[in-house]
Design a protein around this motif. Sequence first.
Motif, PDB file in Angstrom:
ATOM      1  N   VAL A   1     -72.649   7.439  38.691  1.00  0.00           N
ATOM      2  CA  VAL A   1     -72.110   8.793  38.778  1.00  0.00           C
ATOM      3  C   VAL A   1     -73.225   9.828  38.817  1.00  0.00           C
ATOM      4  N   GLU A   2     -74.290   9.619  38.052  1.00  0.00           N
ATOM      5  CA  GLU A   2     -75.371  10.599  37.989  1.00  0.00           C
ATOM      6  C   GLU A   2     -76.040  10.819  39.348  1.00  0.00           C
TER       7      GLU A   2
ATOM      8  N   ILE B   1     -73.400  12.809  41.673  1.00  0.00           N
ATOM      9  CA  ILE B   1     -72.622  13.775  40.905  1.00  0.00           C
ATOM     10  C   ILE B   1     -72.462  15.102  41.640  1.00  0.00           C
TER      11      ILE B   1
ATOM     12  N   THR C   1     -69.827  14.717  44.463  1.00  0.00           N
ATOM     13  CA  THR C   1     -68.538  14.472  43.814  1.00  0.00           C
ATOM     14  C   THR C   1     -67.977  15.752  43.219  1.00  0.00           C
ATOM     15  N   TYR C   2     -68.832  16.534  42.584  1.00  0.00           N
ATOM     16  CA  TYR C   2     -68.396  17.820  42.030  1.00  0.00           C
ATOM     17  C   TYR C   2     -67.915  18.744  43.136  1.00  0.00           C
TER      18      TYR C   2
ATOM     19  N   PRO D   1     -62.357  10.763  39.931  1.00  0.00           N
ATOM     20  CA  PRO D   1     -63.682  10.372  40.454  1.00  0.00           C
ATOM     21  C   PRO D   1     -64.306   9.170  39.760  1.00  0.00           C
ATOM     22  N   LEU D   2     -63.768   8.761  38.609  1.00  0.00           N
ATOM     23  CA  LEU D   2     -64.375   7.667  37.843  1.00  0.00           C
ATOM     24  C   LEU D   2     -63.575   6.372  37.885  1.00  0.00           C
TER      25      LEU D   2
ATOM     26  N   GLN E   1     -67.325   9.204  28.038  1.00  0.00           N
ATOM     27  CA  GLN E   1     -67.865  10.038  29.107  1.00  0.00           C
ATOM     28  C   GLN E   1     -68.259  11.413  28.578  1.00  0.00           C
TER      29      GLN E   1
ATOM     30  N   TRP F   1     -69.922  13.982  33.064  1.00  0.00           N
ATOM     31  CA  TRP F   1     -68.935  14.405  34.060  1.00  0.00           C
ATOM     32  C   TRP F   1     -67.931  15.404  33.473  1.00  0.00           C
TER      33      TRP F   1
ATOM     34  N   VAL G   1     -67.019  19.386  34.875  1.00  0.00           N
ATOM     35  CA  VAL G   1     -65.748  19.761  35.514  1.00  0.00           C
ATOM     36  C   VAL G   1     -64.812  20.506  34.582  1.00  0.00           C
TER      37      VAL G   1
END
Length: 283
Positions: A127-128, A131, A134-135, A153-154, A216, A219, A223
Amino acid sequence: MIERNRFLSVLTHVVLLLGVAVVVFPVYIALIASTHTTEEIIQVPMPLTPGTHFLENFTAALLSTDTGTGLHTPMARMLTVSLVMALAIAIGKIAISLLSAFAIVYFRFPFRMLCFWAIFVTLMLPVEVRIAPTYKVVSDLHMLNSYAGLAIPLIASATATFLYRQFFLTVPDELAEASRVDGAGPMRFFKDVLLPLSATSTAALFVIQFIYGWNQYLWPLLVTTEERMYPVVVGIKQMISAGDAETQWSIVMATAILAMLPPAVVVLAMQKWFVRGLVDAEK
């Protein structure tokens, strides 16, 4: 036969107890701190015996909107957000991985293995790494400060897809042939045969993915801009004051203990299935 050695037996138990102490001692400190006032906690040395403010601190952490920590949302709300997010991530990962592995193993279509390797390669892209785009997608879809933005997204999981694929490859072809002879379609075979066979693996994955979703931090921090959508992990960080403001450590520690309970309950409730899912090779 392994020879019994009293010295080695004592040594292994000592090492085991030392390991348990290293793991448990920070939790013990947090539990003790949650029963004292902040003034008592910051004393040197800090008390190592339970205090008399247990109910007061936990009630304030769980229900109060005025804890002096800078947050105005009750921790019960944040625990609810974390629970919904963790369940959505765990269930979503398992559902998508089951169906994708089923399609890759039991269906023949063009570029089937290319699709599998494309999924597998995403293991190299945590994810990093992705990111920022995705954001951008989540923001363009107006999913900020929502459960969908926290979870969707996860929920894709290359690891779970790979594990289910490897498990499905070990299922005898005769089961698929027998189902076909009995008139069962692909989804009937999936529901009545593959799902029961993969129950232990699913339980183990659920525990792992639930804890992954519950813990988590990065993330959700990106958001969520409204306190009402903070998960508890982000809430704990926001409770620690910066600068000259005083941190209410008793409330922070009580919140930390509350945040440990749901994952612990899930692990304890599914411990038997979790262990079987990791070590049981029976079909």
